[in-house]
Design a protein around this motif. Structure first.
Motif, PDB file in Angstrom:
ATOM      1  N   THR A 169      64.766 -32.997 -37.951  1.00  0.00           N
ATOM      2  CA  THR A 169      64.176 -34.321 -38.572  1.00  0.00           C
ATOM      3  C   THR A 169      64.793 -34.508 -39.924  1.00  0.00           C
ATOM      4  O   THR A 169      65.565 -33.603 -40.196  1.00  0.00           O
ATOM      5  CB  THR A 169      62.556 -33.977 -38.469  1.00  0.00           C
ATOM      6  OG1 THR A 169      62.054 -35.282 -38.670  1.00  0.00           O
ATOM      7  CG2 THR A 169      62.221 -33.098 -39.351  1.00  0.00           C
ATOM      8  N   ASP A 170      64.157 -35.435 -40.639  1.00  0.00           N
ATOM      9  CA  ASP A 170      64.863 -35.752 -41.919  1.00  0.00           C
ATOM     10  C   ASP A 170      64.523 -34.683 -42.951  1.00  0.00           C
ATOM     11  O   ASP A 170      63.388 -34.395 -43.163  1.00  0.00           O
ATOM     12  CB  ASP A 170      64.340 -36.998 -42.548  1.00  0.00           C
ATOM     13  CG  ASP A 170      64.726 -37.462 -43.675  1.00  0.00           C
ATOM     14  OD1 ASP A 170      65.539 -36.620 -44.347  1.00  0.00           O
ATOM     15  OD2 ASP A 170      64.552 -38.504 -44.167  1.00  0.00           O
ATOM     16  N   PRO A 171      65.663 -33.910 -43.316  1.00  0.00           N
ATOM     17  CA  PRO A 171      65.325 -32.469 -44.236  1.00  0.00           C
ATOM     18  C   PRO A 171      64.547 -32.907 -45.434  1.00  0.00           C
ATOM     19  O   PRO A 171      64.049 -31.995 -46.058  1.00  0.00           O
ATOM     20  CB  PRO A 171      66.679 -31.843 -44.250  1.00  0.00           C
ATOM     21  CG  PRO A 171      67.631 -33.265 -43.984  1.00  0.00           C
ATOM     22  CD  PRO A 171      66.972 -34.243 -42.912  1.00  0.00           C
ATOM     23  N   ARG A 172      64.485 -34.205 -45.781  1.00  0.00           N
ATOM     24  CA  ARG A 172      63.845 -34.530 -47.128  1.00  0.00           C
ATOM     25  C   ARG A 172      62.244 -34.545 -46.842  1.00  0.00           C
ATOM     26  O   ARG A 172      61.573 -34.341 -47.660  1.00  0.00           O
ATOM     27  CB  ARG A 172      64.044 -35.948 -47.667  1.00  0.00           C
ATOM     28  CG  ARG A 172      65.525 -35.981 -48.138  1.00  0.00           C
ATOM     29  CD  ARG A 172      65.762 -37.463 -48.268  1.00  0.00           C
ATOM     30  NE  ARG A 172      67.227 -37.875 -48.447  1.00  0.00           N
ATOM     31  CZ  ARG A 172      67.955 -37.836 -49.520  1.00  0.00           C
ATOM     32  NH1 ARG A 172      67.516 -37.693 -50.506  1.00  0.00           N
ATOM     33  NH2 ARG A 172      69.304 -38.306 -49.343  1.00  0.00           N
ATOM     34  N   ILE A 173      62.062 -34.659 -45.528  1.00  0.00           N
ATOM     35  CA  ILE A 173      60.523 -34.684 -45.356  1.00  0.00           C
ATOM     36  C   ILE A 173      59.943 -33.300 -44.974  1.00  0.00           C
ATOM     37  O   ILE A 173      59.079 -32.929 -45.152  1.00  0.00           O
ATOM     38  CB  ILE A 173      60.162 -35.528 -44.285  1.00  0.00           C
ATOM     39  CG1 ILE A 173      60.441 -37.024 -44.589  1.00  0.00           C
ATOM     40  CG2 ILE A 173      58.699 -35.597 -43.709  1.00  0.00           C
ATOM     41  CD1 ILE A 173      59.757 -37.546 -45.750  1.00  0.00           C
TER      42      ILE A 173
ATOM     43  N   MET B 153      71.187 -39.043 -29.921  1.00  0.00           N
ATOM     44  CA  MET B 153      71.411 -39.489 -31.124  1.00  0.00           C
ATOM     45  C   MET B 153      71.158 -40.920 -31.331  1.00  0.00           C
ATOM     46  O   MET B 153      70.561 -41.307 -32.106  1.00  0.00           O
ATOM     47  CB  MET B 153      72.864 -39.080 -31.617  1.00  0.00           C
ATOM     48  CG  MET B 153      73.372 -39.418 -33.016  1.00  0.00           C
ATOM     49  SD  MET B 153      72.309 -38.364 -34.333  1.00  0.00           S
ATOM     50  CE  MET B 153      71.525 -39.252 -35.176  1.00  0.00           C
ATOM     51  N   LEU B 154      71.264 -41.584 -29.887  1.00  0.00           N
ATOM     52  CA  LEU B 154      71.132 -42.936 -29.950  1.00  0.00           C
ATOM     53  C   LEU B 154      69.407 -43.455 -30.165  1.00  0.00           C
ATOM     54  O   LEU B 154      69.085 -44.193 -30.954  1.00  0.00           O
ATOM     55  CB  LEU B 154      71.568 -43.662 -28.694  1.00  0.00           C
ATOM     56  CG  LEU B 154      71.410 -45.069 -28.635  1.00  0.00           C
ATOM     57  CD1 LEU B 154      72.215 -45.940 -29.639  1.00  0.00           C
ATOM     58  CD2 LEU B 154      71.924 -45.548 -27.178  1.00  0.00           C
ATOM     59  N   GLU B 155      68.677 -42.218 -29.373  1.00  0.00           N
ATOM     60  CA  GLU B 155      67.267 -42.486 -29.593  1.00  0.00           C
ATOM     61  C   GLU B 155      66.806 -42.137 -31.156  1.00  0.00           C
ATOM     62  O   GLU B 155      66.064 -42.760 -31.703  1.00  0.00           O
ATOM     63  CB  GLU B 155      66.535 -41.279 -28.759  1.00  0.00           C
ATOM     64  CG  GLU B 155      66.779 -41.891 -27.160  1.00  0.00           C
ATOM     65  CD  GLU B 155      65.636 -43.115 -26.969  1.00  0.00           C
ATOM     66  OE1 GLU B 155      65.104 -43.806 -27.763  1.00  0.00           O
ATOM     67  OE2 GLU B 155      65.573 -43.213 -25.828  1.00  0.00           O
ATOM     68  N   MET B 156      67.462 -40.965 -31.411  1.00  0.00           N
ATOM     69  CA  MET B 156      66.916 -40.510 -32.862  1.00  0.00           C
ATOM     70  C   MET B 156      67.412 -41.598 -33.872  1.00  0.00           C
ATOM     71  O   MET B 156      66.583 -41.975 -34.794  1.00  0.00           O
ATOM     72  CB  MET B 156      67.823 -39.424 -33.209  1.00  0.00           C
ATOM     73  CG  MET B 156      67.249 -38.156 -32.604  1.00  0.00           C
ATOM     74  SD  MET B 156      68.107 -36.415 -32.993  1.00  0.00           S
ATOM     75  CE  MET B 156      67.242 -36.139 -34.705  1.00  0.00           C
ATOM     76  N   ALA B 157      68.518 -42.399 -33.801  1.00  0.00           N
ATOM     77  CA  ALA B 157      68.880 -43.357 -34.865  1.00  0.00           C
ATOM     78  C   ALA B 157      68.161 -44.597 -34.632  1.00  0.00           C
ATOM     79  O   ALA B 157      67.459 -45.167 -35.530  1.00  0.00           O
ATOM     80  CB  ALA B 157      70.314 -43.774 -34.747  1.00  0.00           C
TER      81      ALA B 157
ATOM     82  N   ALA C  82      61.666 -38.039 -35.119  1.00  0.00           N
ATOM     83  CA  ALA C  82      62.140 -39.102 -35.812  1.00  0.00           C
ATOM     84  C   ALA C  82      60.891 -39.912 -36.263  1.00  0.00           C
ATOM     85  O   ALA C  82      59.858 -39.902 -35.529  1.00  0.00           O
ATOM     86  CB  ALA C  82      63.172 -39.922 -35.322  1.00  0.00           C
ATOM     87  N   PHE C  83      60.945 -40.641 -37.276  1.00  0.00           N
ATOM     88  CA  PHE C  83      59.963 -41.583 -37.643  1.00  0.00           C
ATOM     89  C   PHE C  83      60.389 -42.781 -38.260  1.00  0.00           C
ATOM     90  O   PHE C  83      61.310 -42.681 -38.932  1.00  0.00           O
ATOM     91  CB  PHE C  83      58.982 -40.943 -38.519  1.00  0.00           C
ATOM     92  CG  PHE C  83      59.457 -40.239 -39.771  1.00  0.00           C
ATOM     93  CD1 PHE C  83      59.973 -39.037 -39.820  1.00  0.00           C
ATOM     94  CD2 PHE C  83      59.469 -41.060 -40.954  1.00  0.00           C
ATOM     95  CE1 PHE C  83      60.638 -38.639 -41.021  1.00  0.00           C
ATOM     96  CE2 PHE C  83      60.109 -40.776 -42.217  1.00  0.00           C
ATOM     97  CZ  PHE C  83      60.687 -39.299 -42.392  1.00  0.00           C
ATOM     98  N   ALA C  84      59.414 -43.761 -38.092  1.00  0.00           N
ATOM     99  CA  ALA C  84      60.077 -45.222 -38.534  1.00  0.00           C
ATOM    100  C   ALA C  84      58.782 -45.895 -39.538  1.00  0.00           C
ATOM    101  O   ALA C  84      57.960 -46.237 -38.591  1.00  0.00           O
ATOM    102  CB  ALA C  84      60.539 -46.009 -37.471  1.00  0.00           C
TER     103      ALA C  84
END
Ligand code: ADP
Ligand code: ASP
Ligand code: MG
Length: 448
Positions: free
Chosen positions: A213-217, A232-236, A299-301
């Motif tokens: 997941t985003d390493p910043r979070i 990767m397509l799903e994650m992006a 992932a999160f949006a």
């Protein structure tokens, strides 16, 4: 293309020296030449020192005997500034002029990198999208690449020239500069790699690969050695902005092996690590995955908005009366939930749209109030879509139930749910983003 220069034996003709004759054999080192496309993002070219560091990465690949094309983004923050200038100049600016302005950031970095490379003795030349040309459709601001003249680039690459290309841009059918949407340099790089049949497309960025997941979070996020194109397509598309969605689509369709790595690694460090590649993540075909996890990442949006339409008549055609006008207004609807009232006469419909289209969507629905016949229209922009992704889900039951239980235990309410074969997405209040992502990350055993 892998052109093996192979083992060269230069045999000297025997030199007669009296009775003795000898032959000198010069054995040339075996080199395996590859054609590479290297892409450097905004933080990697943020100032001249960083551009010099990028040039060292490029030179290393050239010195190793590879043919190299480089794609660059604008300096970090520059595109935001240019977008802001357009907004300030006129909120309803012409999309063609917007493109003329925002594409300029990449012109600066491509020229500067070529200058620095030349200064280091590397044969390099910069090219803008229109010069290649990278032909796009007419959708200014979010154009799609239609065609790239590969002969032009291939010729230069095979002559040993490094082509430094301005990412994010092309030329539209009306002969004007077009841009590919934010983050579009990734797509430029993969498209160029497909066009020149590169062996690999290296995406250099400010993290050393794709993480769970985003390493910043989530500081406990782990780097993934390999991820399938599909995951990767799903994650992006579900929010992991480490790669632009279209770049992954393009890599999947054209089978471009894409490698995400850090530009901050020492350019002179040994380049052989895991699986013959330096630290990073290879986006590749599912068959190339060594081990398969059930869940690969979270992932999160945050750029979603929720709209709820209350008390509409539950009869055939009601969904069309809501979603038809939204489609006509070019507004993408994502999650959809419909609840039927106890008497079966009315229904509530909840769905999500991109946050950028929220105001427009509300006004389209208000305009069609008579047709739809709803009592109330409610909406919220303080929502986030959190998604669990993994191709292993195809063959494992219970992953969704685990997700819902985990969130419930933390008191997080779910507003909407969507699933596909390899992902589960839930819409929740944005205040719980970090808690939800961390909870799910631990729950599926992804913590490093
Ligand atoms: P660039 O400017 O090089 O194109 P981006 O900012 O577009 O870089 O993408 C890199 C960023 O993506 C990282 O700094 C990281 O915060 C973010 N990111 C989001 N999700 C992930 C993930 N799953 N793995 C790695 N990075 C991620
Ligand atoms: N400079 C563009 C942007 O900031 C393209 C990119 O960086 O990929 O969106
Ligand atoms: Mg990016």
């Amino acid at each position: 293309m892998v052109a093996a220069r192979g083992l060269c034996l230069y045999a000297c003709p025997p030199i007669e020296q009296g009775a003795g004759a000898f032959c000198v054999l010069i054995i040339k080192k075996t080199t395996l030449m590859a054609r590479l496309v290297l892409k450097f993002g905004g933080t990697s070219v943020a100032d001249l020192d960083r551009i010099r560091n990028v040039a060292r990465h490029v030179k290393r690949e050239v010195d190793a005997g590879n043919e190299v094309a480089v794609v660059v983004s604008a300096m970090a923050g520059q595109t935001n500034k240019l977008v802001e200038f357009c907004r300030e100049a006129s909120p309803l600016h012409d999309a063609r002029e917007y493109d003329a302005v925002v594409a300029s950031g990449e012109q600066v970095t491509s020229g500067l990198l070529a200058v620095v490379l030349q200064d280091m003795g590397v044969n390099a030349r910069s090219w803008q999208g229109w010069q290649v040309p990278i032909k796009t459709d007419e959708n200014h601001g979010a154009a799609r690449i239609k065609e790239i003249d590969a002969d032009f680039l291939s010729e230069r690459l095979s002559q040993g020239q490094v082509a430094v290309l301005a990412g994010f841009q092309g030329i539209s059918p009306d002969n004007r500069i077009s841009t590919l949407g934010r983050g579009g340099s990734d797509t430029s790089a993969v498209a160029i790699a497909a066009a020149v049949k590169a062996d690999r497309c290296d995406i250099y960025t400010d993290v050393d690969g794709v993480y769970t997941t985003d390493p910043r979070i989530v500081p406990k996020a782990k780097r993934l050695d390999r991820v399938s194109f599909e995951e990767m397509l799903e994650m992006a598309s579900l929010g992991a902005k480490v790669l632009q969605v279209r770049s992954v689509e393009m890599a999947m369709v054209h089978g471009v092996r894409t490698f995400v790595r850090s530009s901050f690694d020492d350019p002179d460090a040994p380049q052989v690590g895991n699986g013959g590649l330096p630290p990073g993540t290879l986006i590749c075909d599912e068959d190339e995955l060594v081990e398969q996890q059930v869940v690969t990442g979270i992932a999160f949006a945050k750029d979603e908005a929720q709209i709820s339409i209350r008390d509409v008549a539950d009869k055939p055609g009601v969904a069309e009366s809501v979603f038809g006008p939204l489609a006509d207004a070019n507004i993408n609807v994502d999650m959809i939930v419909q609840n039927i009232s106890p008497d079966g006469k009315t229904t509530d419909i909840t769905f999500t749209v991109p946050e950028a289209d929220y105001i427009r969507a509300i006004s389209v629905l208000e305009d069609n109030r008579g047709e739809i016949g709803f009592q109330n229209l409610e909406g919220a922009t303080d929502v986030v879509k959190v998604s669990v992704i993994g191709i292993g889900m195809r063959s494992h039951a219970g992953i969704a139930a685990q997700c819902f239980r985990g969130l419930a235990e933390k008191g997080i309410n779910i507003r909407a749910i969507t699933t596909s074969e390899i992902k589960i997405s839930v819409l929740i209040d944005s205040a719980y983003t970090e808690l939800a992502v961390r909870t799910l990350h631990s729950l599926y055993g992804l913590d490093g």
